[in-house]
Enzyme design. Structure first.
Site, PDB file in Angstrom:
ATOM      1  N   ASP A   1     -32.849 -15.313  30.246  1.00  0.00           N
ATOM      2  CA  ASP A   1     -32.497 -14.314  29.233  1.00  0.00           C
ATOM      3  C   ASP A   1     -32.605 -14.881  27.820  1.00  0.00           C
ATOM      4  OD1 ASP A   1     -32.233 -12.085  30.777  1.00  0.00           O
ATOM      5  OD2 ASP A   1     -30.058 -12.149  30.921  1.00  0.00           O
TER       6      ASP A   1
ATOM      7  N   SER B   1     -22.730  -8.805  37.975  1.00  0.00           N
ATOM      8  CA  SER B   1     -22.981 -10.157  37.452  1.00  0.00           C
ATOM      9  C   SER B   1     -21.692 -10.908  37.178  1.00  0.00           C
ATOM     10  CB  SER B   1     -23.782 -10.079  36.144  1.00  0.00           C
ATOM     11  OG  SER B   1     -25.019  -9.443  36.349  1.00  0.00           O
TER      12      SER B   1
ATOM     13  N   ILE C   1     -10.354   9.075   0.448  1.00  0.00           N
ATOM     14  CA  ILE C   1     -10.337   7.939  -0.488  1.00  0.00           C
ATOM     15  C   ILE C   1     -10.393   6.627   0.291  1.00  0.00           C
ATOM     16  CG2 ILE C   1      -8.875   6.670  -2.147  1.00  0.00           C
ATOM     17  CD1 ILE C   1     -10.032   9.183  -3.357  1.00  0.00           C
TER      18      ILE C   1
ATOM     19  N   HIS D   1       0.834  -1.202   0.000  1.00  0.00           N
ATOM     20  CA  HIS D   1       0.000   0.000   0.000  1.00  0.00           C
ATOM     21  C   HIS D   1       0.869   1.252   0.000  1.00  0.00           C
ATOM     22  CE1 HIS D   1      -2.416  -3.293   1.606  1.00  0.00           C
ATOM     23  NE2 HIS D   1      -3.482  -2.640   1.192  1.00  0.00           N
TER      24      HIS D   1
ATOM     25  N   ASP E   1      -9.562   6.610   7.342  1.00  0.00           N
ATOM     26  CA  ASP E   1     -11.033   6.607   7.240  1.00  0.00           C
ATOM     27  C   ASP E   1     -11.596   5.295   7.762  1.00  0.00           C
ATOM     28  OD1 ASP E   1     -10.018   7.172   4.014  1.00  0.00           O
ATOM     29  OD2 ASP E   1     -10.752   8.871   5.205  1.00  0.00           O
TER      30      ASP E   1
ATOM     31  N   HIS F   1     -28.704 -14.702  24.686  1.00  0.00           N
ATOM     32  CA  HIS F   1     -27.724 -14.516  25.758  1.00  0.00           C
ATOM     33  C   HIS F   1     -27.037 -15.827  26.155  1.00  0.00           C
ATOM     34  CE1 HIS F   1     -29.469 -10.599  25.877  1.00  0.00           C
ATOM     35  NE2 HIS F   1     -28.815 -10.224  26.945  1.00  0.00           N
TER      36      HIS F   1
ATOM     37  N   PHE G   1     -21.078 -12.675  24.634  1.00  0.00           N
ATOM     38  CA  PHE G   1     -20.661 -11.423  24.012  1.00  0.00           C
ATOM     39  C   PHE G   1     -19.184 -11.401  23.633  1.00  0.00           C
ATOM     40  CE2 PHE G   1     -24.481  -9.818  26.491  1.00  0.00           C
ATOM     41  CZ  PHE G   1     -25.321 -10.007  25.418  1.00  0.00           C
TER      42      PHE G   1
ATOM     43  N   HIS H   1      -4.077   3.415  -3.494  1.00  0.00           N
ATOM     44  CA  HIS H   1      -4.194   2.827  -2.160  1.00  0.00           C
ATOM     45  C   HIS H   1      -3.402   1.537  -1.971  1.00  0.00           C
ATOM     46  CE1 HIS H   1      -6.026   1.294   1.524  1.00  0.00           C
ATOM     47  NE2 HIS H   1      -6.220   0.166   0.886  1.00  0.00           N
TER      48      HIS H   1
ATOM     49  N   GLY I   1      -3.807  -3.623  11.344  1.00  0.00           N
ATOM     50  CA  GLY I   1      -4.221  -4.103  10.034  1.00  0.00           C
ATOM     51  C   GLY I   1      -5.726  -4.261  10.022  1.00  0.00           C
TER      52      GLY I   1
ATOM     53  N   GLU J   1     -17.872  -4.113  24.743  1.00  0.00           N
ATOM     54  CA  GLU J   1     -17.065  -5.326  24.875  1.00  0.00           C
ATOM     55  C   GLU J   1     -15.857  -5.283  23.944  1.00  0.00           C
ATOM     56  OE1 GLU J   1     -20.271  -5.273  23.939  1.00  0.00           O
ATOM     57  OE2 GLU J   1     -21.319  -5.901  25.782  1.00  0.00           O
TER      58      GLU J   1
END
Lengths: 661, 661
Positions: free
Chosen positions: A467, A382, A187, A28, A155, A471, A435, A259, A117, A409
């Site tokens: 739940d 919890s 870009i 790049h 970006d 969950h 999660f 790029h 990366g 998380e």
């Protein structure tokens, strides 16, 4: 430095980047060419570093969040004189065994602070670094710890959701020594960013409590002025730098073509002519190299000053600091855990493993109160990973050792990486096991980098109950075990919890997941030998009376079921053994003879885990029986669910009896 | 409606929520109590719906992004008269088999638009719904498609990074019919949100191109006025509503205690007295229920008007619309793919599977140009999933059928869920396989909900080469296969690519990953039978000459290696067979006899996959040989990597010879 000097120095980066990508026929060039001016100002005037001492603890950190622009970093390391980064390495860009991989890898290359990366990771990791700096500075004093964390982001970094979690945390914590330079080149790979984006980043960062401004990223004076303002701000700072991607390339500059591919001979020649660089590949004029090398040793005096200040700390504090930076655990730790295990044997705890983890944490935090750094993604009560003595960290309480990460998380996991990489802490973060999906990109990076962070992942099965399936993890144990260098422990009782915590904290070359229950479990262990049985991933918890006809393998909350099934089998005159498997992948990684001994050769093998079978065939074989989940869970009280999904001692006994015929 | 009416109606929600949580002894009363005023204004004055016709295609969508507040939604469904939502269901809140699970599940409960609970997913999914609405409206006209998507989101939703990706997309696409109501109660599980957050959400949303304002969430007039403004805006709208969590609870209102547990008898009684609600559990006064039922049939006239407008479309367009909403594929699809496969047999394609996927897409898009909706997270040219004829979607080109999602894998995956759930499209999204990690929470929801979306995941192994280990998936195939109801296809050549695309598009009850190579592969298949051989997950690609001594199993790019190894074995006089395994988990799900026949009983079994072994023991057994990855990859040209990691025909042959002795 005059304008001419600056430009020639910046062009040295551009030249090396173009040449390396050209030779590799991949890479790049666009980012290094576009951001060479920013990097030159930063490295020659602001960044506190000594190229001869790349691990100096009080160096400023530079994180190239836009890791695809790796040649920017490699060029800087070579030019400033990092002794591992030779021109030969740059000539071998992206080749097997080089120190110049496609994206920066801190475990391969000296001077690279973190592996980047996957977009968004660098900026989010840097928040952990800046957090660690603030906490260590409060503890050891600003003479010993006082450095900035600079980030160069693209970006893409800012479009990734994790960047929002990161900047929200940094703004809330007022990490004023975190300075993000945004390569605002307009870009992306698909073309102009306007194809997909219209966020006003300056306004966005301001809404998160940052100082933010937009400047011309090719004007060295503007860059320097903005960096000076940022250093003085009492907030973290965003400097959005308008740049031209592939700056200097005659036809590709300012386009997506610049790029991610080699320029090709003609475009390269045109760029060099335009920039006034020698057409010889990999050549840097002597005076330019000399100027760069001078920049690389610019920080030597500061480092020597720091050495003096560090010496003044006195031997005990110095040793403590150095031990912490090395990630060496204090002697008090194993002692504390030994005492804790003894107490458990004396008075067993029949509680959820998240609760026995809390007890273990009390012992651990007492042994290493300033380095054990826990936190939760808004599930503190919890996850049970807050020691009673731990105070919440905030901008005003930088000695606090519990982090409220908010419902973030992914940002938490990335911050854990940054905290570990910075050094000084044994960080852990907590949420529900399900999660881990949100945190996975950062967890994978921890495994790749060999970062010794701990994930306290509670509510580890359908045992969380009402739940419901959103969950309830069913595939997560398996999906985490599949990550190379990730250790997953699912302890079955309070003693195993203590043993797994010990293994996790002493694992400083890779991350560990502790999967813990919501629901209560009996303490099954009646001993706690010094050679931690969990260290081999599995062990025989209850031997068979006579030659075993059946081996029962289970982890976590299902070990209790295996023990109950064993009793029922005994009543029927069938000898069986129970093997507790706190870490399936660690068992499979044992030497063949040990693995075989643990697995044993009982004709019938049954594995029990309230999760999917995926991976268990390696223990029980294709014909083994698996008592567990075959799909998603459901919303109901936990006891109803275990019955509904047939994860019971009776089901285990029936499966074994069927096999025995 | 007078103020009194409003309050009594809102209190009916509060009462039911408190009673249901109390009876279940678990659940979240805080949100329904805090947002009852918002919901009452929305459902009685704004939301276009007919409780008697919950699947009416032109209904407004209501998404409870804060899924833990499920009792709000269940109460609304009951009160407005959804016939499946009885008081008995509410009494069975969070019990096995009820239609009132802990978090809303659209596959369990009529009137629930999407499954929520994992925070951030609802708001991100809603972006896909609003996008689908905009596209369908442009295609079928505003008389047939013209509805809003309303979202109720919590602090947690907005802290999750995916929310940033979602709002950036919605702002960029000017999805003005998307209206998010933010329950700004200042409380999260750990305590006040000020523990972890100080983002100014109004400013944040404005920076992403939204209209945004802050109002009093307990003032029905202010709520109505804000909704009216939002409906008129030419941008998506955020209405931040200041509320009191657990509104009405005497001691817990405004505290974290109100969030996620039953109030207990005393607090509940106090709340009911304060609110002036009957102390009888689950009771709603007749006049209040009547008013709610009237609100539930408020939209009947609009729906009947819509039926007339729909009738005016004419039979062909009507049938097309209905077919699309049903997710039924057009007859032209299988015809087009048949012709495509024939063409492949006539002139084989020796190209990367991402390229053969592009060819398949040309055939598919021609057969279903308006419903095949592709998109990429800024890797369009690498993912090769844009048909030549496809125009980029934008606010100004709503008939465009290619979406530039930006660098937002997670937001893309969530949007795909929303697009599918809305109906009208066969959506697919693309990125590199390694970045499924970023999208995983939304992909899991697709699997749980049974959403028929397709993920075009290219660069599927170390074969991507120089980008290195951060970009090389090694555990991802395994980790995806572990998700229940997720189908993973890794085709070995252009014919398998076509077959897998066909299976993916016809799979409307669950998601499919297509794992495709960056590097070129030979076309191995010389036939394309009508009974798609990929449909069973695996099949014998090349039979043994005589009794097979060795079975070689491989997927994707490694099938070529298996075929080469077979040739070498044949030269040594060893009979072997090659089994192509485009979908390992689908093979394992086959009936026992078919599975056994495919796996066969050759004494030596070798699996070859440039990924981790995890899961393959189920085919090759514990003693089988695995030629693949044992850790992370490296940065180098692809050919060097396959050699370096020993994934070669020679390695396969050596492994087999060693076993044969």
């Amino acid at each position: 430095m005059t304008q001419v000097d600056h430009t020639r120095m910046a062009n040295a980066i551009r030249g090396l980047a173009m040449d390396a990508v050209e030779k590799a026929k991949s890479g790049h060039p666009g980012l290094p060419m576009g951001t060479a001016d920013i990097a030159t100002v930063l490295f020659t005037q602001f960044l506190k570093f000594d190229a001869a001492a790349p691990t100096w603890p009080d160096r400023d950190r530079f994180v190239l969040s836009a890791g695809h622009g790796s040649m920017l970093l490699y060029a800087l390391l070579y030019l400033t004189g990092n002794k591992d980064m030779t021109l030969d390495q740059i000539r071998n860009f992206r080749q097997l065994g080089s120190k110049t991989p496609g994206h920066p890898e801190n475990f391969e290359t000296s001077g690279v602070e973190t592996t980047t990366g996957p977009l968004g990771q660098g900026i989010a990791t840097s928040v952990g670094m800046a957090l660690a700096e603030k906490m260590l500075a409060a503890e050891f004093g600003k003479k010993v710890v006082s450095h900035h964390t600079y980030v160069l982001a693209s970006d893409g970094d800012l479009m990734e959701g994790v960047s929002q979690e990161a900047i929200a945390m940094a703004g809330h914590w007022k990490l004023n020594k975190l300075i993000v330079m945004y390569d605002d080149n307009g870009i992306s790979i698909d073309g102009p960013t306007s194809l997909a984006d219209s966020v006003d980043q300056v306004k966005r960062f301001k809404s998160a409590g940052w100082a933010a401004e937009l400047i011309d990223g090719h004007d060295p004076k503007a860059i320097a002025a903005a960096l000076t303002r940022a250093q003085k701000s009492n907030k973290p700072s965003l400097i959005a730098c308008k740049t031209i991607i592939g700056y200097g390339a005659p036809t590709r500059a300012g386009t997506a073509k610049a790029h991610g591919e080699a320029l090709g001979a003609d475009e390269l020649k045109g760029a060099k002519e335009k920039l006034g660089i020698s057409l010889d590949a990999f050549s840097v004029p002597d005076d330019v190299l000399k100027a760069w090398r001078a920049a690389g040793s610019r920080g030597t005096a500061a480092r020597e000053e720091w050495e003096s200040a560090f010496a003044e700390l006195g031997p005990r504090k110095r040793a403590e600091f150095e031990r912490r930076i090395r990630h060496e655990r204090p002697a008090a730790l194993s002692k504390a855990l030994r005492a804790h295990k003894k107490a458990l044997l004396d008075s067993p705890q029949n509680v959820a493993t998240r609760k026995s983890s809390e007890s273990a944490i009390e012992a651990i935090a007492a042994a290493m109160p300033m380095e054990f750094l826990a936190g939760s993604a808004d599930l503190t009560g919890s996850n049970n990973n807050k020691a009673k003595s731990a105070v919440a960290f905030s901008a005003k309480t930088p000695k606090g050792r519990f982090i409220h990460y908010g419902i973030r998380e992914h940002g938490m996991a990335a911050a854990l990486n940054g905290i570990f990489l910075h050094g000084g802490f044994a960080p852990n973060g907590a949420t529900f096991l399900v999660f881990t999906d949100y945190a996975r990109p950062a967890m994978r990076l921890a495994a790749l980098m060999g970062a010794g962070v701990v994930y306290v992942m509670t509510h580890d099965s359908i045992g969380l109950g009402e739940d419901g399936p959103t969950h309830q993890p069913v595939e997560h144990l398996s999906a985490l075990r599949a990550i190379p260098n990730m250790r997953v422990f699912r302890p079955c009782d309070a003693v195993e919890v203590a043993e797994c915590w010990e293994l996790a904290l002493n694992r400083i070359d890779g991350p560990t997941v502790l999967a813990l229950t919501r629901q209560n479990l009996p303490q099954l262990r009646t001993n706690a030998p010094n050679d931690n049985p969990c260290a081999h991933g599995a062990y025989e918890l209850v031997a068979a009376q006579g030659d075993a006809k059946v081996s029962l393998f289970a982890s976590g909350s299902e070990v209790e079921i295996a023990v109950a099934a064993q009793k029922q089998l005994t009543e029927r005159g069938i000898a069986s053994r129970v093997v507790s498997v706190p870490s399936l992948e660690l068992l499979l990684a044992q030497p063949a003879d040990r693995k075989a001994a643990i697995i044993g050769n009982a004709p019938v093998k049954v594995a029990i885990e309230a999760a999917v079978r995926w991976g268990w065939d390696a223990v029980i074989g294709q014909d083994g029986d698996f008592i567990g989940m075959h799909g998603f869970g459901a919303s109901a009280p936990a006891k109803d669910l275990f019955k509904h999904f047939g994860i019971t001692a009776e089901a285990v006994v029936n499966a074994a009896l069927k096999r025995l015929g």
